[in-house]
Write a protein that holds these residues in place. Structure first.
Motif, mmCIF file in Angstrom:
data_model
loop_
_atom_site.group_PDB
_atom_site.id
_atom_site.type_symbol
_atom_site.label_atom_id
_atom_site.label_comp_id
_atom_site.label_asym_id
_atom_site.label_seq_id
_atom_site.Cartn_x
_atom_site.Cartn_y
_atom_site.Cartn_z
ATOM 1 N N VAL A 27 -6.014 21.488 -0.316
ATOM 2 C CA VAL A 27 -5.993 20.145 0.275
ATOM 3 C C VAL A 27 -6.188 19.081 -0.805
ATOM 4 C CG1 VAL A 27 -7.258 18.570 1.786
ATOM 5 C CG2 VAL A 27 -6.701 20.871 2.582
ATOM 6 N N VAL A 28 -7.169 19.304 -1.680
ATOM 7 C CA VAL A 28 -7.414 18.349 -2.767
ATOM 8 C C VAL A 28 -6.230 18.303 -3.727
ATOM 9 C CG1 VAL A 28 -8.891 17.853 -4.760
ATOM 10 C CG2 VAL A 28 -9.920 18.565 -2.594
ATOM 11 N N PHE A 29 -5.682 19.473 -4.054
ATOM 12 C CA PHE A 29 -4.559 19.531 -4.992
ATOM 13 C C PHE A 29 -3.341 18.790 -4.450
ATOM 14 C CE2 PHE A 29 -0.722 21.709 -6.551
ATOM 15 C CZ PHE A 29 -0.879 21.520 -7.917
ATOM 16 N N ILE A 86 -10.390 2.816 1.836
ATOM 17 C CA ILE A 86 -9.618 3.915 1.246
ATOM 18 C C ILE A 86 -9.438 3.693 -0.252
ATOM 19 C CG2 ILE A 86 -7.374 5.068 1.238
ATOM 20 C CD1 ILE A 86 -7.186 4.454 4.227
ATOM 21 N N GLY A 87 -9.069 2.479 -0.640
ATOM 22 C CA GLY A 87 -8.877 2.183 -2.059
ATOM 23 C C GLY A 87 -10.148 2.367 -2.859
ATOM 24 N N ASP A 88 -11.272 1.875 -2.327
ATOM 25 C CA ASP A 88 -12.549 2.040 -3.029
ATOM 26 C C ASP A 88 -12.933 3.513 -3.149
ATOM 27 O OD1 ASP A 88 -12.724 -0.677 -3.297
ATOM 28 O OD2 ASP A 88 -14.098 -0.958 -1.588
ATOM 29 N N ALA A 89 -12.689 4.280 -2.085
ATOM 30 C CA ALA A 89 -13.051 5.704 -2.120
ATOM 31 C C ALA A 89 -12.252 6.448 -3.189
ATOM 32 C CB ALA A 89 -12.818 6.333 -0.745
ATOM 33 N N ASN A 92 -13.422 5.131 -6.762
ATOM 34 C CA ASN A 92 -14.743 5.646 -7.142
ATOM 35 C C ASN A 92 -14.711 7.146 -7.401
ATOM 36 O OD1 ASN A 92 -15.893 3.076 -6.900
ATOM 37 N ND2 ASN A 92 -16.341 3.366 -4.724
ATOM 38 N N THR A 93 -13.913 7.871 -6.629
ATOM 39 C CA THR A 93 -13.797 9.316 -6.846
ATOM 40 C C THR A 93 -13.162 9.618 -8.197
ATOM 41 O OG1 THR A 93 -13.612 9.702 -4.467
ATOM 42 C CG2 THR A 93 -12.868 11.460 -5.923
ATOM 43 N N ALA A 94 -12.106 8.858 -8.554
ATOM 44 C CA ALA A 94 -11.452 9.068 -9.849
ATOM 45 C C ALA A 94 -12.403 8.763 -11.003
ATOM 46 C CB ALA A 94 -10.201 8.201 -9.942
ATOM 47 N N VAL A 95 -13.145 7.659 -10.897
ATOM 48 C CA VAL A 95 -14.098 7.312 -11.963
ATOM 49 C C VAL A 95 -15.204 8.352 -12.040
ATOM 50 C CG1 VAL A 95 -15.813 5.604 -12.678
ATOM 51 C CG2 VAL A 95 -13.581 4.855 -11.829
ATOM 52 N N TRP A 96 -15.695 8.794 -10.882
ATOM 53 C CA TRP A 96 -16.765 9.796 -10.873
ATOM 54 C C TRP A 96 -16.288 11.115 -11.469
ATOM 55 C CZ3 TRP A 96 -16.687 14.432 -8.109
ATOM 56 C CH2 TRP A 96 -17.880 15.151 -8.123
ATOM 57 N N VAL A 148 -4.197 -1.277 -9.325
ATOM 58 C CA VAL A 148 -3.390 -2.020 -8.349
ATOM 59 C C VAL A 148 -2.494 -1.066 -7.556
ATOM 60 C CG1 VAL A 148 -1.625 -3.789 -8.077
ATOM 61 C CG2 VAL A 148 -3.456 -4.121 -9.736
ATOM 62 N N ALA A 149 -1.905 -0.078 -8.231
ATOM 63 C CA ALA A 149 -1.088 0.907 -7.519
ATOM 64 C C ALA A 149 -1.924 1.690 -6.517
ATOM 65 C CB ALA A 149 -0.436 1.858 -8.515
ATOM 66 N N ASN A 150 -3.164 2.012 -6.878
ATOM 67 C CA ASN A 150 -4.049 2.731 -5.964
ATOM 68 C C ASN A 150 -4.299 1.917 -4.694
ATOM 69 O OD1 ASN A 150 -6.340 4.484 -5.040
ATOM 70 N ND2 ASN A 150 -7.537 2.722 -5.655
ATOM 71 N N TYR A 151 -4.580 0.617 -4.850
ATOM 72 C CA TYR A 151 -4.856 -0.203 -3.667
ATOM 73 C C TYR A 151 -3.574 -0.490 -2.876
ATOM 74 C CZ TYR A 151 -9.723 -0.869 -4.845
ATOM 75 O OH TYR A 151 -11.067 -0.653 -5.082
#
Length: 250
Positions: A27-29, A86-89, A92-96, A148-151
């Motif tokens: 699912v994550v992949f 959704i964008g923040d999640a 933040n997940t990518a940075v974490w 910006v693409a993420n949001y």
């Protein structure tokens, strides 16, 4: 024979224990591949449409889509707030994840860190976290375009989720009409068609998946109603076919 049975028993128990982790991994992949592919598509569209200043083009496009999202009537959740969440999640997940990976590689005490050639790794209390912060700052323009693409993808996902009440309505109508057609078919001793039922079942799922992927990949989505309403109606029609050609006898 006893050894074979015990081996089979252990393999069954192992699969029962591992299947949640395997499912979670896939699912994550798949989610990372879809989100990454959508982000790359947005970067490519920006490069094609505005090669002189693609970041400004992406920001302008994001604002247009946010304005379009604000026109949707909220039913359960506010679409704009959902897009922000959704964008923040994802951000933040990518940075974490990046920070955690660098800390794992650079902060683990031991001979590798003590004998590292870099004084920064040997003596800094948190070399991995500091390096991650510096990396995000130094990427500059490229990192801003990815953000910006993420949001933008989060906004389009919120648009798609805003279709769920309409999708539930068309599904309920299609299912009701399909079950009535099934009842008439049973009363008249009509033939059932497992082929049509299964094709409609796969078609409804495939329509939702492909339409969502298309929403992520298109260069602009400032008129979501023209996309979401036909998808909901199409799924309702396929559900009607499923209900109409369901098994004659349960």
């Amino acid at each position: 024979m006893a050894t074979d049975q015990s081996s089979i028993g252990r393999s069954v128990l192992l699969r029962q224990f591992l299947w949640p982790f395997i499912t979670g991994f896939w699912v994550v992949f798949v989610g990372v591949c879809i989100w990454g592919g959508g982000a790359l598509a947005q970067l490519a569209w920006a490069e094609q449409r505005a090669p002189d200043d693609p970041l400004a083009y992406q920001i302008q496009q994001l604002q247009l889509e946010l304005d379009a999202l604000a026109t949707l009537t909220p039913v359960i959740l506010q679409p704009s707030e959902l897009a922000q969440a959704i964008g923040d999640a994802v951000y933040n997940t990518a940075v974490w994840a990046a920070t955690g990976t660098l800390r794992t590689l650079m902060n683990i005490p031991g001979l590798w860190r003590e004998n590292a050639a870099n004084d920064f790794i040997r003596h800094h209390p948190d070399p991995g976290g500091t390096y991650a912060q510096k990396m995000f700052q130094d990427t500059g323009h490229s990192w801003q375009r990815l953000v910006v693409a993420n949001y933008t993808l989060a906004t389009r996902t919120a648009m798609f989720l805003a279709m769920l009440p309409l999708l539930a309505l068309t599904t309920a109508i299609g299912l009701t009409d399909g079950l009535m057609a099934r009842a008439r078919r049973r009363a008249n001793a009509g033939r059932e068609s497992a082929s049509l039922y299964h094709r409609a079942k796969l078609g409804s799922t495939g329509l939702l998946i492909t339409s969502y992927l298309a929403c992520l990949a298109v260069p602009s989505l400032t008129q979501p109603v023209w996309v979401l309403v036909p998808v909901a109606v199409g799924v309702g029609g396929l559900v009607r076919v499923q209900g109409g050609y369901f098994k004659k006898y349960l």
